[in-house]
Every structure is written in C-alpha cells, then in structure tokens.
Write a protein that holds these residues in place. Structure first.
Motif, PDB file in Angstrom:
ATOM      1  N   GLY A  54       0.803  -1.207   0.000  1.00 44.93           N
ATOM      2  CA  GLY A  54       0.000   0.000   0.000  1.00 44.93           C
ATOM      3  C   GLY A  54       0.839   1.262   0.000  1.00 44.93           C
ATOM      4  N   ASN A  55       0.279   2.322  -0.562  1.00 46.12           N
ATOM      5  CA  ASN A  55       0.913   3.640  -0.598  1.00 46.12           C
ATOM      6  C   ASN A  55       2.345   3.550  -1.137  1.00 46.12           C
ATOM      7  N   THR A  56       2.481   2.871  -2.279  1.00 49.59           N
ATOM      8  CA  THR A  56       3.790   2.644  -2.883  1.00 49.59           C
ATOM      9  C   THR A  56       3.719   2.965  -4.372  1.00 49.59           C
ATOM     10  N   GLU A  57       4.747   3.645  -4.890  1.00 51.70           N
ATOM     11  CA  GLU A  57       4.812   3.933  -6.312  1.00 51.70           C
ATOM     12  C   GLU A  57       5.408   2.751  -7.065  1.00 51.70           C
ATOM     13  N   TYR A  58       4.743   2.388  -8.182  1.00 50.41           N
ATOM     14  CA  TYR A  58       5.227   1.321  -9.050  1.00 50.41           C
ATOM     15  C   TYR A  58       5.387   1.879 -10.461  1.00 50.41           C
ATOM     16  N   ASN A  59       6.571   1.663 -11.036  1.00 55.50           N
ATOM     17  CA  ASN A  59       6.835   2.057 -12.419  1.00 55.50           C
ATOM     18  C   ASN A  59       6.393   0.930 -13.345  1.00 55.50           C
TER      19      ASN A  59
END
Length: 512
Positions: A54-59
C-alpha cells in the motif's frame, strides 16, 4: 497504438486495461512489466499485479509487439497504490456476524457497511454468512475473502420493503436485491458513487426457491389484475412474466457511478445476477457468473447505462450471459435514456443464451465494442433483437477476434406487450472483423446442436437492417446442408475476405 491505459488501483493490487489494437499481420503481444519486478506477457488487453504494498509507487511499462518482435508502441507511467484500509471484520465486535449458514446476519453486516468510509473496508472472512438485503453507500468497499460466502435467504420478507427498480424495461416496485446501491431516478444524476465489491469469495442468492416464493406471492397479490387482462395476457411471454417482474436481482445498482466489481463469484440469483440501471462507469473484471437452471438467469445486464465494461469473466448462465438494455415501449421511448459505450472483452461462456443486445431497447443502444471473446458454447452467440413495437435503435456494434455459434440480428415477437413506439426500431452499422461463426452451439440443455450461422431479419421493407459489414469472417458449413446465411429485409451488406470452410477441417487445421 495505445489510447488511454485505464487503471483500477487498490492497496495490494493494480489492474490495467486498454482498448483493442488495430492490426494487419497477426495479433500483437503485450509485455506488461513492473520495474524490477514481475513481467506479464499476454495477447489480451488487460493485466493484473497482486501482492503489492500500500501507498507505494510502481513504475509500469507496457510494450506492444508484432509477430516479428518489432515494437508497435510503448507506454511507461507510475501507479501509486492506495493506503491500507482499516478492516471492519463482520465477525468481530461490534458486529459479531455468525458463520455457518443458519443465523441471519443482515443487521450485523449492514451495521458494518454503515460504519464503512473511504479509509476502511467491510471484510467477510471464510465461512458462509446468511443474510437478507444489504444496502451499500458512497465510498464503501465490500471484500469477500476466498472461502467466504455471502448467502442470501430464500424468504421474501428478508427483501422488504420493496424498492423502486426496473425489470424487463419497465419501472416498478420490486423486492430488494441481495446487494443494493443507489436510488432509481430516470432523469437524475448519479446518487451513489465510488463503490468496490471484490475478493476471491462468493455472493450467492436465494436462487430458484426465492424466485418461486416471489412469483407465488405476486400471483396471489395480482390475481384480480391478471384476470382483468383477458386475452391481452397472450401478448406476454408466459404466465410467470407479470408476477416474475417483482423479483430482486443478486446485485442491483441504480444511478451509481464509479463502481468496480472484481474477483468474486456471483451466483444463484432469483433472476439476473448483476443489473446496472441509469449508471455510469461500472467495471466488472475477473468474475465468475453462475446461474444455469435459474429462470431468467442473466449474468451481466447494463440497462440505460453508459461506460460499462466487463472483461476477464466466465459465464455459466441460465439465460443471456450479457444483456444490454434500454427500456421497453412505451415507457422506454418516453424516458429515452440510451445504453452506450459498452465494452466486452476476454469473456468466456461455459453456457448461456448469448451476448444479447435487446430486446428491451426502446431508449436506444449504441457504441458496443466486443473483442477477444469465446462464445462458442452459447445457444445463439450474438443476439441483436427487438420487437417491431419497440421503437428506438441499435447501432454502432463492433465485434472483433471472437468465436461464436451464430450472428443473429432480427425482429422477434415474444415479450411484446405494451403500446407501440413511434416507429419500428432502427438496426444499423454493425461490423464483424476477424470472427469465426461455427453454426454449432450448446442448446438450453447444454447439448450440441447445429444452427444457421447467420440470420438477419429486419422489420419490413421500410425498416430493414442496414449497413452490416463482414470482414475477415470465416463461417463453418455443416455436413447436413444447413444454410450458411438467411436474410430478409436487410440492405447495405458487404463482405470482405469472407470464407466458408468445412467445420471439421477448420478446427483440425486450427490445431496445427
């Protein structure tokens, strides 16, 4: 080339989907990759990543390649997963729902729903939880865990008071459904928004027993009215049509906006499994629909709704897998609210009547896009239908990359009660591209049966079916001299790279 990449984002999951690519030399393959993580290779126009934080940026990078491995298009972007939510477990205090299928938990589960906001979710754990009608509200997420079952009772009292709804194109008071959201308003804006129903569990209705109990009750309540109809009753589909219209559904969405239903099994409704009336932006993905043996057991029914999408779903239904609707004459002509911008892709039918467009279509149906579907085990395949009295229109229907038993667009005579619309329906602008029409179906008993593969029948010389294009279409001929095509009152037909192939030879060659 890629258009918009649409995203469904949770705290632990990202679902991506995009529109069909135009291609000439073989379907493109898509590589969907998380930077430093998982890569999915698929020829479908969707991908899903699970087990995320959760609350994580994924490219994310999506690359489309042709058969030679050349890059056709590529897009990269960042997706931020949502925050982890507070868990409102229905079995924990203060809710204390009891699993086992014997205790009715309506009050406990509804209390959890009422307490839920955008920072929390209602959690149904493993086990069977018996319940009556439940009512969702804005910003609710209902999570039914794998092994969990929300099981609807078969007692009609558990679905009272009745609510305003629409059934077979007519607004009326109906028993509440198992899952309800929104308040019906034909001329109003959305009044219920941002709902999620997901998980790996099951939402199961009261089925045939609830169906029978409803019809028995309504028959008694309406007996004087039904008697007063006299010979007019013969214009109805059957003796259960009028009392059966008061049945609830499994999931009923009225005037809802931004709803996602993902990963659950929807089964055993007393009528239709999922019904969306006057809704906008409803997405259903990764779901299984089961209703074989259920009277009017449709799967997924958008009704005078727009921007509705279903993909990566399996259907084993007792009626239409999908039925796209927009009201029935004369009321549907007056409300005049079309169903439009519907996308259906990567759907598989184990059984079911068809992907149906109509027959309730008095408000109009337009812009339906179907691709990558396996409908060969349905009874009719694609069934575009309306009675001459309906009025309205069905136009801009596009099907690609699909196998099905039949393509049918026709005037029908059943379910023909109600005063006539202003004119017969307008059926026009249909395209079938890279489609295989087998002429072999599974009938209502799931037995193999041969049918005419293509049937086009308009509403008379002045109101024909018009502008139908078949491109890169293969029709399979049968050994018993069944006609490949039957047409009446149809104009503006075109055929490009249209082939007729022996049924057995086609599938033998396709396996090589």
């Amino acid at each position: 080339m890629f258009g918009e990449i649409r995203k469904i984002v949770f705290n632990d999951e990202i679902i991506l989907w995009w529109d069909r690519f135009e291609y000439e030399n073989g379907k493109p393959v898509f590589e969907v990759a998380l930077a430093g993580g998982e890569k999915i290779v698929t020829d479908k126009t969707h991908a899903e990543f699970t087990g995320l934080k959760g609350n994580t940026e994924y490219n994310v990078t999506i690359t489309a390649k042709n058969n030679a491995g050349d890059i056709l298009d590529e897009k990269s972007f960042i997706v931020l997963t949502s925050d982890d939510k507070k868990i409102l477990d229905v079995t924990k205090p203060p809710y204390n729902a009891v699993k086992g299928g014997k205790v009715i938990n309506t009050e406990a589960i509804q209390r959890a729903i009422d307490d839920c906001d955008e920072k929390s979710l209602v959690y149904v754990p493993e086990g069977e939880f018996l319940t009556g009608a439940l009512f969702l509200k804005d910003n609710v997420q209902l999570y039914v865990a794998k092994g969990g079952v929300l099981k609807g009772t078969s007692d009609i009292k558990d679905y009272t008071p009745k609510i305003k709804s629409r059934f077979e194109g007519l607004e009326m008071e109906c028993f509440a459904s198992l899952i309800n959201a929104g308040n019906l308003d034909a001329y109003g804006a959305p009044n219920c928004k941002n709902i999620v129903i997901r998980g790996g569990g099951v939402i199961s209705g009261g089925g045939n027993e609830l169906c029978k109990n409803t019809i028995d009750y309504e028959n008694e309540r309406l007996k004087d009215y039904i008697k007063s109809l006299g010979d007019e009753i013969k214009t109805y589909e059957n003796e259960e049509t009028i009392p059966g219209r008061a049945r609830g559904r499994l999931v009923n969405l009225s005037n809802c906006e931004n709803v996602v239903v993902s990963g659950v099994t929807l089964e055993n409704a007393p009528s239709w499994n999922m019904h969306m009336i006057y809704c906008d932006n409803i997405v259903t993905c990764g779901c299984t629909f089961r209703s074989f043996g259920i009277h009017n057991g449709d799967g997924w029914d958008p009704d005078s709704s727009e921007n509705c999408t279903a993909f990566n779903c399996v259907f084993d239904t007792g009626d239409d897998c999908v039925a796209i609707k927009s009201g029935k004459n004369p009321e549907g002509n007056v409300i005049n609210r079309p169903c439009k911008n519907i996308r259906l892709f990567d759907l598989k039918a184990v059984s079911g009547h068809a992907v149906a467009i109509g027959s309730e279509m008095s408000g109009g149906i337009e812009n339906v896009f179907i691709w990558d579907c396996d409908l060969k085990n349905t009874v009719f395949g694609l069934h575009i239908k309306g009675t001459k009295k309906r009025g309205g229109y069905i136009k801009n229907i596009y099907m690609y990359d699909t196998v099905l038993p039949c393509v049918i667009a026709r005037s029908v005579t059943y379910n023909d009660d109600g005063a006539s619309g202003p004119n017969p329906p307008d059926f026009s602008n249909f395209l079938f591209d890279n489609v295989v029409i087998t002429g072999v179906c599974k009938n209502f008993k799931k037995e193999i049966e041969v049918r005419i593969p293509m049937l086009l029948t308009g509403f008379g010389d002045d109101y024909p079916i018009n502008d139908v294009k078949f491109k890169n279409v293969t029709v399979l001929s049968q050994p018993n001299d069944v006609a490949v095509m039957q047409m009446k009152h149809a104009t503006g037909l075109s055929f490009e790279n249209f082939k007729v192939c022996e049924y057995g030879k086609y599938f033998k060659d396709s396996d090589k």
